[in-house]
Design an enzyme around this catalytic site. Sequence first.
Site, PDB file in Angstrom:
ATOM      1  N   ASP A 169     -14.280 -98.292 -39.858  1.00 17.29           N
ATOM      2  CA  ASP A 169     -13.750 -99.652 -39.928  1.00 17.29           C
ATOM      3  C   ASP A 169     -14.640-100.505 -39.039  1.00 17.29           C
ATOM      4  O   ASP A 169     -15.768-100.125 -38.747  1.00 17.29           O
ATOM      5  CB  ASP A 169     -12.280 -99.689 -39.498  1.00 17.29           C
ATOM      6  CG  ASP A 169     -11.515-100.872 -40.095  1.00 17.29           C
ATOM      7  OD1 ASP A 169     -12.078-101.978 -40.119  1.00 17.29           O
ATOM      8  OD2 ASP A 169     -10.369-100.693 -40.535  1.00 17.29           O
ATOM      9  N   HIS A 180     -17.596-101.226 -40.510  1.00 14.06           N
ATOM     10  CA  HIS A 180     -17.440-102.489 -41.233  1.00 14.06           C
ATOM     11  C   HIS A 180     -17.924-103.665 -40.403  1.00 14.06           C
ATOM     12  O   HIS A 180     -17.525-104.805 -40.640  1.00 14.06           O
ATOM     13  CB  HIS A 180     -15.987-102.688 -41.672  1.00 14.06           C
ATOM     14  CG  HIS A 180     -15.540-101.694 -42.695  1.00 14.06           C
ATOM     15  ND1 HIS A 180     -14.231-101.584 -43.113  1.00 14.06           N
ATOM     16  CD2 HIS A 180     -16.230-100.743 -43.385  1.00 14.06           C
ATOM     17  CE1 HIS A 180     -14.134-100.616 -44.013  1.00 14.06           C
ATOM     18  NE2 HIS A 180     -15.333-100.094 -44.193  1.00 14.06           N
TER      19      HIS A 180
END
Length: 417
Positions: A210, A233
């Site tokens: 993430d 991310h």
Amino acid sequence: MIFARMLLSLTAPLAYATITGAWSTFVVPHTNDADDTPALMAAMSDYTSDASIVFEANTTYNVWSPITFSHLTNVEVVISGNLTYPKSIETVQGYVAAANYSGAWFSFIGGNNVTLRGNTDPDWGWVDGHGQQWWDIMQQTNRPHGWLFKDVTNGIITDVKIYKPVAWNFATTGSSNVHIFNNVILARSDNVVTGGNNILFENNYVVNGDDCLTVGNGAKNITWRDGYCEGSHGLSVGSLGEDGQVASVENVLFESTIMNRTLYAARFKSWTGGNGAAINIAWKNITFIDVMFPIYVTQNYWDQGDGAPPNSSSVNETHIENFLFDQFVGVINDTPGYVEGSCITDPCWYYVSHATGKEAVIFDLYPNTATNIVVKNLVASTLSGAPIAAMCNSSTISSDVGFVCWNGPYVPTMAGL
């Protein structure tokens, strides 16, 4: 130096305390095949100030229930041994669902001059979350935060090594003057989340699934530099403004970081219909390697699982002001058919309508709510060798954004040189 031996219980092993002047050291006791948290918690009241709490070397501790350190003053927690969560998913979920759960498996709630210190030994000082089994079955119910620094003033987190955590790793909610450096996170799980004020991240190595770092609502004066992010991310601000929330983020700097095979390099996201503002945010000197979206800004974020984007007539969309993306250098992963690991739907949750996969910059702005947002000194190529592109709607912003604001080839303008 005076050595004091304290009997914690009739059945627990002996713990040793060393007292030198006003400073005391507590070595956490360990029992094979038993939870080591209760012995620590039983002794905690004697070590809330001017103390070291030590998980000793060459010992693997069973942290089978959450630990809460409350209102510490001049205290360091030292991880010289290894720490392990329960392997049972159901056991962890039970604690997370309990009414008295403090918000993380390891919680520091309030305090001044608090240090969390690991070590540099490659074999010791690891915290094993046993997250793989959670990821394999995509279990997302009652997942624990790892480490919570809440309302701590003057804190340090250094040399901590996290292995396969279940979910989020570090959170700094409400804290100020915290220096976070030389930490390692090896995971497929979630991110480092920061709020609070005056937080400095340096020399952190993060492999996860993430955001590498999430800067959330209320954050001010946040710096991340000299980092490495892989598989993540990106270096992200947001999401902000969910359900019309009034958001505030100010003075954030990300710099001198390598982004290796991440989904995004730099990302900002605010929800459709949000309120508030994000002001003075900069990403500088970012090297990206095989990244799908090097620079991505959206003020129209929504949960794609809920269907089509909502129609918003709000004139109070979360405003953005003074955004700078400077000295981005790298390669865009435009491999046909490539799917990032977090994609479990068709289309993927990160799908952008009409994108070609060659965009170095995507500005998905809300009309008349973005001021002074600029990309400068961008040098990028694609894996395929195709020219790089941009996505930007010129009707949403009138100022020079550093490139021609259109859906087409990336063409720098005067502001971008």
